[in-house]
Design an enzyme around this catalytic site. Structure first.
Site, PDB file in Angstrom:
ATOM      1  N   LYS A 601       0.832  -1.225   0.051  1.00 10.77           N
ATOM      2  CA  LYS A 601       0.082   0.046  -0.046  1.00 10.77           C
ATOM      3  C   LYS A 601       0.873   1.240  -0.170  1.00 10.77           C
ATOM      4  CE  LYS A 601      -2.560  -1.434   3.621  1.00 10.77           C
ATOM      5  NZ  LYS A 601      -2.700  -3.089   3.217  1.00 10.77           N
ATOM      6  N   GLU A 628      -5.494  -3.314  -6.448  1.00 10.11           N
ATOM      7  CA  GLU A 628      -6.745  -3.746  -6.025  1.00 10.11           C
ATOM      8  C   GLU A 628      -6.962  -4.089  -4.431  1.00 10.11           C
ATOM      9  OE1 GLU A 628     -10.129  -3.277  -5.283  1.00 10.11           O
ATOM     10  OE2 GLU A 628     -10.223  -3.949  -7.612  1.00 10.11           O
ATOM     11  N   ALA A 633      -8.219  -6.415  -0.009  1.00  9.99           N
ATOM     12  CA  ALA A 633      -7.773  -7.852  -0.274  1.00  9.99           C
ATOM     13  C   ALA A 633      -8.486  -8.394  -1.436  1.00  9.99           C
ATOM     14  CB  ALA A 633      -8.106  -8.612   0.948  1.00  9.99           C
ATOM     15  N   LEU A 635     -11.386  -8.159  -2.605  1.00 14.92           N
ATOM     16  CA  LEU A 635     -12.753  -7.794  -3.105  1.00 14.92           C
ATOM     17  C   LEU A 635     -12.506  -6.590  -4.130  1.00 14.92           C
ATOM     18  CD1 LEU A 635     -14.462  -6.872   0.674  1.00 14.92           C
ATOM     19  CD2 LEU A 635     -14.985  -8.855  -1.157  1.00 14.92           C
ATOM     20  N   GLU A 689      -1.031  -6.555   9.712  1.00 13.49           N
ATOM     21  CA  GLU A 689       0.316  -6.188   9.125  1.00 13.49           C
ATOM     22  C   GLU A 689       1.250  -6.705  10.187  1.00 13.49           C
ATOM     23  OE1 GLU A 689       0.859  -4.353   6.525  1.00 13.49           O
ATOM     24  OE2 GLU A 689      -0.899  -4.014   6.066  1.00 13.49           O
ATOM     25  N   ASP A 700      -3.332   2.030   8.828  1.00 12.48           N
ATOM     26  CA  ASP A 700      -3.863   1.119   7.539  1.00 12.48           C
ATOM     27  C   ASP A 700      -5.041   1.537   7.064  1.00 12.48           C
ATOM     28  OD1 ASP A 700      -3.100  -1.097   5.941  1.00 12.48           O
ATOM     29  OD2 ASP A 700      -4.823  -2.022   6.689  1.00 12.48           O
ATOM     30  N   LYS A 704      -6.046   3.281   3.362  1.00 14.32           N
ATOM     31  CA  LYS A 704      -7.153   2.713   2.408  1.00 14.32           C
ATOM     32  C   LYS A 704      -8.308   3.871   1.960  1.00 14.32           C
ATOM     33  CE  LYS A 704      -6.637  -1.812   3.905  1.00 14.32           C
ATOM     34  NZ  LYS A 704      -7.424  -3.455   4.888  1.00 14.32           N
TER      35      LYS A 704
END
Length: 836
Positions: A601, A628, A633, A635, A689, A700, A704
């Site tokens: 990421k 993605e 993950a 999805l 993580e 995290d 996202k």
């Protein structure tokens, strides 16, 4: 002889040694038709003869060693072919010719001069010796034949090294000697001829093909057969393209184009004499004579040849191919010469003077292109001719250059030419577009383009480093209906990486069968080791762990440079780490047209400037940047968001539970066992993580929601996101081990959070929100009527409120953590690269 006979030519590989000569003679013997057989020098002999002459001119006495080696080669061939009782006269003939050759080289040694005329004399010994040795062998085997001295029947001008044939005289001489002989088989040396004074001349490198065509045209033969070490002309060079296919039928014009642009199977001038008389020309394999090979000629010439041949084949004349492209060829070691200047505009004669300057130096122009503004003319030549080309052209335009009306000739070295060839291109639009799209998607820059008025050929000048890749890319685009190939380089072979490799192994056969997709893992690296395959191979996914363990030490820069230098088509770099150093190399890869699939990421959640730069590089170099798994993950969150925007929708609000880790923790924590134990369980099951504080501290989730906001079109940084963290500040101090100890001390704090929500009949969920340019993350009490309430295990959920979904959101829900689902998300991104 005429229409009931044929002409056969056997190249250097076909007569390289005694064993091969026996194969050649068996082909001759098996053919019942009258025939003229033309042979080349033994394999490698012509180069050695030229070397001997050059050494002698340089007063290097090692020319004698070269001559000794040549003599031994021919003596060994004769001894290997002839019974002892037949050897004496042949060995004596070889000695005589070799003595004559030595005398010539000794003269060169003392004079220190090797003229073109003497050079032709030297190289003529190769074909003379091979043809006389083969003649002696045929005589010993009882094969009646007539040895023809090509120097006596093929007459040329005195342009030594590349003589022009006088066909009027030559045709009569050939016809006379064939008609006057009672034999059905005639054997002649290729390549050599003579001028009007009787001096030996040669027809250019590859001239044995030309010799055979001269005989075929003079006799109006039924066909010409070129026997070599490949099974016909191929759709591409099989040394570059393992999946290259044999071309069954090809027109003379297509064959000339392919030959001009590097196809070495046949010498270009060969085609001219036989094309004029529409004599079918076959290319066949001496070492696989039953194979069909390739036939050149007009379609009307095919049917009479369909018959069982002496080797059980049918001549290979099935239905002609229906493809638009017949073949792909390429030339390496090309340089681009550009004559530019405003003084050219509107003034005639510049092109004439340029080509005259090159012609005076006997420089062959391979490709020509001129700008419509007449401001520049660009030509491609062999790199070996560059120095004399520049000197000649600058001298021819000295006045204009000194006056500033023209620039000195510009030279670009290290280039190649790639060419698509096919008669049917002119009736099929879009071929150029498909060609340049395929090259562009693989990062192959086109420096110059040329297309003939016949529309039979499209040529492009590209970097010499890209020629093999370019030929493979175009072959895949125009010929590989069977499959498309992806070359995968994976960094990170831990939990997710090993799951990905397992999934790739499991699905290889399915992908090939159902999607026509060959996914090859050609590089793997972990934190200690890196493994690459040799060219043309892939890593064995059964034994990759053992191979990686025994591989070279890992160095990220070296890994990236290897990916780039391999320059494989459809290359994909897959980052299955959480490493900032690995994320820092994406720009180098994207700028070389290597697609990047990132589970990591860090790049997409770095500064907006860095994120947008990677997106721009992706667009500029036609290399996908896919991440993605950064959000959900396996999805399809980012993919769905992009689809919404591409279809014209606008995102107004996003609400999401984006941490499978936090959802797992709060779904499993009920105050009956310590909060630290639940977090430890999540880490052991692979949901966190490496440092769980990135999950529990909200970092995290912040990353996202920021990635989603950016993909929705928002310019946003991490500092713009509000983080309502639930962890006490003391938990962020020290190591991961210290973190677990501190969580244990803070158990009362976590229990209080749980009980406060339970009293309201709510659940704890760590929610991310984005609306009107603002984003936040934090722990919330979720009531029973919320979409977030019934979210179990490690599931994630994302709600998109858009112009089309203003009140009832578009919902994506499913497992948002775990090695298997994350690996499957990475796998899906890899497949997306293939489908572009």
């Amino acid at each position: 002889m005429g229409n009931d006979g044929k002409v056969l030519k056997f190249g250097g590989s076909s007569v390289a040694n005694a064993e091969n000569i026996k194969k050649t003679v068996s082909i001759i013997k098996a053919n019942p038709m009258p025939q003229v057989v033309v042979v080349s020098a033994l394999g490698g002999v012509t180069d050695q003869l030229l070397k001997a002459g050059a050494l002698a001119e340089q007063k290097d006495e090692t020319y004698k060693e070269v001559l000794d080696t040549l003599e031994k080669k021919h003596l060994d061939a004769a001894r290997g072919l002839l019974p002892v009782t037949h050897q004496s006269s042949c060995l004596s003939m070889i000695k005589k010719h070799c003595n004559e050759l030595e005398e010539i080289c000794t003269s060169i040694f003392f004079l220190e001069e090797l003229s073109p005329r003497i050079k032709d004399r030297i190289v003529s010994f190769g074909e003379l010796l091979s043809s006389k040795i083969i003649s002696a062998y045929m005589k010993s085997a009882g094969i009646a034949h007539h040895w023809v001295d090509s120097r006596e029947v093929i007459k040329t001008n005195s342009n030594f090294g590349f003589a022009s044939v006088n066909f009027n005289i030559t045709n009569d001489l050939i016809a006379d000697i064939i008609i006057s002989s009672k034999e059905k088989i005639f054997l002649a040396p290729g390549f050599i001829a003579s001028d009007s004074q009787g001096h030996v001349t040669t027809l250019g490198r590859g001239g044995s093909d030309y010799t055979a065509a001269i005989f075929a045209a003079a006799l109006n033969a039924s066909c010409l057969e070129i026997w070599t070490d490949v099974t016909g002309m191929m759709t591409a060079d099989p040394r570059w393209v393992p999946t290259a296919k044999t071309i069954s039928h090809i027109s003379y014009q297509e064959a000339m184009e392919l030959s001009h642009f590097g196809a070495k199977v046949i010498y270009p001038p060969t085609i001219q004499p036989v094309m004029k008389l529409n004599i079918p020309t076959w290319v066949k394999n001496t070492f696989a004579p039953a194979e069909a090979g390739t036939v050149m000629g007009e379609a009307s010439s095919y049917p009479p040849l369909v018959q069982k041949d002496s080797f059980g084949g049918d001549g290979g004349l099935g239905a002609a191919g229906s493809g638009v492209i017949t073949g792909i060829s390429g030339i390496s070691n090309v340089s681009l010469l550009s004559l530019e200047g405003s003084g050219m505009v509107g003034i005639p004669g510049f092109s004439k003077r340029l080509f005259e300057a090159l012609a005076n130096e006997r420089i062959n122009v391979i490709l020509i292109t001129q700008s419509s503004s007449e401001h520049s003319i660009c030509v491609a030549v062999n790199s070996a001719d560059v120095a004399k080309a520049k000197e000649s052209v600058d001298r021819a335009f000295e006045v204009e250059i000194n006056q500033g009306r023209l620039e000195p000739l510009k030279v670009e070295d290290g280039l190649s030419i790639i060419a698509l060839v096919g008669d049917k291109m002119k009736s099929h639009p879009g071929i150029s577009g498909k060609m340049f799209d395929a090259l562009g998607r693989n990062g192959i820059n086109v420096r110059a383009i040329a297309q003939g008025s016949s529309e039979r050929n499209i040529s492009a000048v590209i970097s010499g480093d890209d020629i093999k890749k370019g030929v493979n890319v175009l072959h895949e685009a125009f010929f590989e209906t069977a499959y498309k190939q992806l070359n995968i380089f994976i960094v990170g072979a831990g939990n997710v990486g090993s799951k990905l490799l397992g999934q790739l192994k499991q699905q290889q056969k399915f992908l090939l069968k159902q999607l026509n997709l060959q996914v090859r893992v050609t590089g793997i690296a972990n934190s200690k080791k890196m493994l690459f395959t040799d060219n043309g191979s892939e890593i064995n996914l059964e034994t990759w762990r053992e191979q990686l363990q025994n591989a070279q030490d890992n160095n990220l820069d070296a890994f990236v440079e290897t990916v780039i230098s391999k320059n494989l088509r459809n290359s994909v770099f897959v980052d299955v780490t959480a490493n900032a150093e690995v994320a820092s190399v994406y720009d180098r890869l994207l700028s070389k047209a290597v697609s990047v699939v990132a589970c990591n990421k860090i790049a997409a959640s770095s500064s907006y400037e860095s994120y947008s730069r990677l997106k721009a590089l992706s667009n500029e170099y036609n290399a996908l940047f896919l991440f993605e798994t950064n959000v959900g993950a396996g999805l399809p969150v980012i993919g769905t968001l992009n689809d919404l925007r591409r279809s014209g929708d606008k995102v107004n609000k996003i609400q999401a539970v984006l941490s499978g880790t936090l959802n797992f923790v709060f779904n499993n924590y009920d105050g009956t066992r310590p909060f630290a134990d639940v977090v430890k369980q999540a880490q052991e099951e692979g949901y966190t993580e490496p440092d769980p504080r990135l999950d529990l501290g909200g970092t995290d989730v912040m990353r996202k929601i920021m990635i989603l906001a950016r993909e929705a079109g928002e310019k946003i940084e991490m500092d713009d996101i509000t983080n309502n963290t639930f962890l006490p500040a003391s938990c962020f101090k020290g190591s991961v081990a210290d973190f677990y100890k501190e969580m244990a001390k803070q158990e009362a704090h976590f229990k209080a959070l749980y009980e406060a929500a339970e009293k309201k009949g709510c659940k704890l969920k760590f929610v991310a929100s984005y609306e009107e340019g603002k984003a936040s993350v934090g722990l919330q009490h979720i009531a029973g009527d919320s979409d977030f309430y019934h979210l179990y295990g490690k599931d994630n959920i994302v709600l998109f409120y858009t112009q089309r979904y203003p009140e009832q959101p578009l919902v994506i829900k499913g497992a948002g953590a775990g090695a298997d689902v994350t690996a499957s998300g990475v796998f899906a991104d890899i497949i997306r690269v293939a489908r572009v």
